[in-house]
Design an enzyme around this catalytic site. Structure first.
Site, short mmCIF file in Angstrom:
data_model
loop_
_atom_site.label_atom_id
_atom_site.label_comp_id
_atom_site.label_asym_id
_atom_site.label_seq_id
_atom_site.Cartn_x
_atom_site.Cartn_y
_atom_site.Cartn_z
N ASP A 1 -33.45 17.19 -0.79
CA ASP A 1 -32.76 16.15 -0.03
C ASP A 1 -32.92 14.83 -0.77
O ASP A 1 -33.98 14.57 -1.35
CB ASP A 1 -33.33 16.02 1.38
CG ASP A 1 -32.53 15.02 2.22
OD1 ASP A 1 -31.44 15.38 2.69
OD2 ASP A 1 -32.98 13.86 2.37
N GLU B 1 -32.11 10.48 -0.47
CA GLU B 1 -31.64 9.30 0.26
C GLU B 1 -31.11 8.33 -0.77
O GLU B 1 -31.70 8.17 -1.85
CB GLU B 1 -32.78 8.67 1.07
CG GLU B 1 -33.39 9.60 2.12
CD GLU B 1 -32.40 10.06 3.18
OE1 GLU B 1 -31.40 9.35 3.40
OE2 GLU B 1 -32.62 11.14 3.77
N HIS C 1 -33.95 11.06 8.19
CA HIS C 1 -33.43 10.21 7.11
C HIS C 1 -34.52 9.75 6.17
O HIS C 1 -34.33 8.80 5.42
CB HIS C 1 -32.63 9.03 7.68
CG HIS C 1 -31.63 9.44 8.71
ND1 HIS C 1 -30.70 10.43 8.47
CD2 HIS C 1 -31.44 9.03 10.00
CE1 HIS C 1 -29.97 10.59 9.56
NE2 HIS C 1 -30.40 9.77 10.50
N ASP D 1 -36.57 15.37 6.03
CA ASP D 1 -35.33 16.15 6.10
C ASP D 1 -35.41 17.40 5.22
O ASP D 1 -34.88 18.45 5.57
CB ASP D 1 -34.14 15.29 5.69
CG ASP D 1 -33.76 14.28 6.77
OD1 ASP D 1 -34.41 14.26 7.83
OD2 ASP D 1 -32.81 13.51 6.54
#
Length: 224
Positions: free
Chosen positions: A34, A36, A192, A197
């Site tokens: 994941d 961000e 987030h 996540d």
């Protein structure tokens, strides 16, 4: 090179022995990733966090999450960062405890661990697992290109998408709702964050694959 040509070259010699994990996923090791970011455009927007969780397989053929790899990342020179993205993720770039590292350092450390996991699981290459995986794979590939990394352990364009799998298994494509339907605890206040996540996506992926196995979804594999 087409996808079929790439996979045919990767397949190797058919007589070579493979581990149960390698047999299950055609020589690929699932690794949940994941990211961000500072926006939606992988070519222009900053990579701000990245986490990865290699997947293991126990003696019963059930999948489980291995150690989480996590880095906060310094925006690359000239990167675009949308204020709305920072507000959505809650990332504070100037926080004194952020302790961000360069893209090259983060990817180097993650790839080193992923290559080790690939080898220990008897596989040949990693395949990215993500929730809306094309987004994560796009940012990963863009960072690889910027850092001129030659030894990428991941398949360059194939991935497993838990949004799709969650829709199939539970009728839910949002991560929080799919986890809830799967009986995976999910705290919206922690969402987030790349670390959180990734770990929840890994739980969801393992749960779906394991449930499919328990329903008789594939044959038992034995060490060759």
């Amino acid at each position: 090179m087409s996808g079929d040509q790439f996979d045919d070259e990767f397949e190797g010699h058919p007589g070579k022995s493979r581990s149960p994990m390698a047999q299950r996923f055609r020589g690929f090791l699932p690794v949940v990733v994941d990211v961000e970011t500072g926006g939606f455009n992988c070519a222009t927007d900053a990579l701000l966090e990245i986490a990865a969780v290699p997947i293991g397989m126990d003696e019963q053929g059930l999948l489980y999450s291995q150690e989480t790899l996590f880095f906060r990342v310094e925006p690359f020179a000239g990167a675009n960062i949308e204020q709305a993205a920072l507000e959505f993720t809650g990332i504070k770039l100037d926080h004194p405890l952020r302790m961000a590292v360069s893209e090259a350092h983060a990817l180097g450390e993650i790839f080193r661990s992923v290559r080790k996991a690939v080898k220990s699981n008897g596989c040949k290459r990693a395949v990215l697992v993500g929730h809306n995986s094309s987004f994560d794979l796009g940012f990963l590939n863009a960072a690889i290109a910027r850092c001129d990394i030659k030894r990428n352990p991941f398949h360059p364009f194939s991935s497993f998408d838990t949004a799709t799998l969650g829709g199939l298994a539970y009728g839910q494509t949002v991560l929080a709702k799919a986890c809830q339907a799967a009986g995976v605890d999910f705290d919206g206040r922690e969402a987030h964050s790349a670390r959180y996540d990734t770990e929840k996506t890994a739980e969801l992926f393992c749960g779906i694959v394991n449930r499919w196995k328990e329903m008789g979804g594939w044959e038992e594999f034995e060490e060759l």
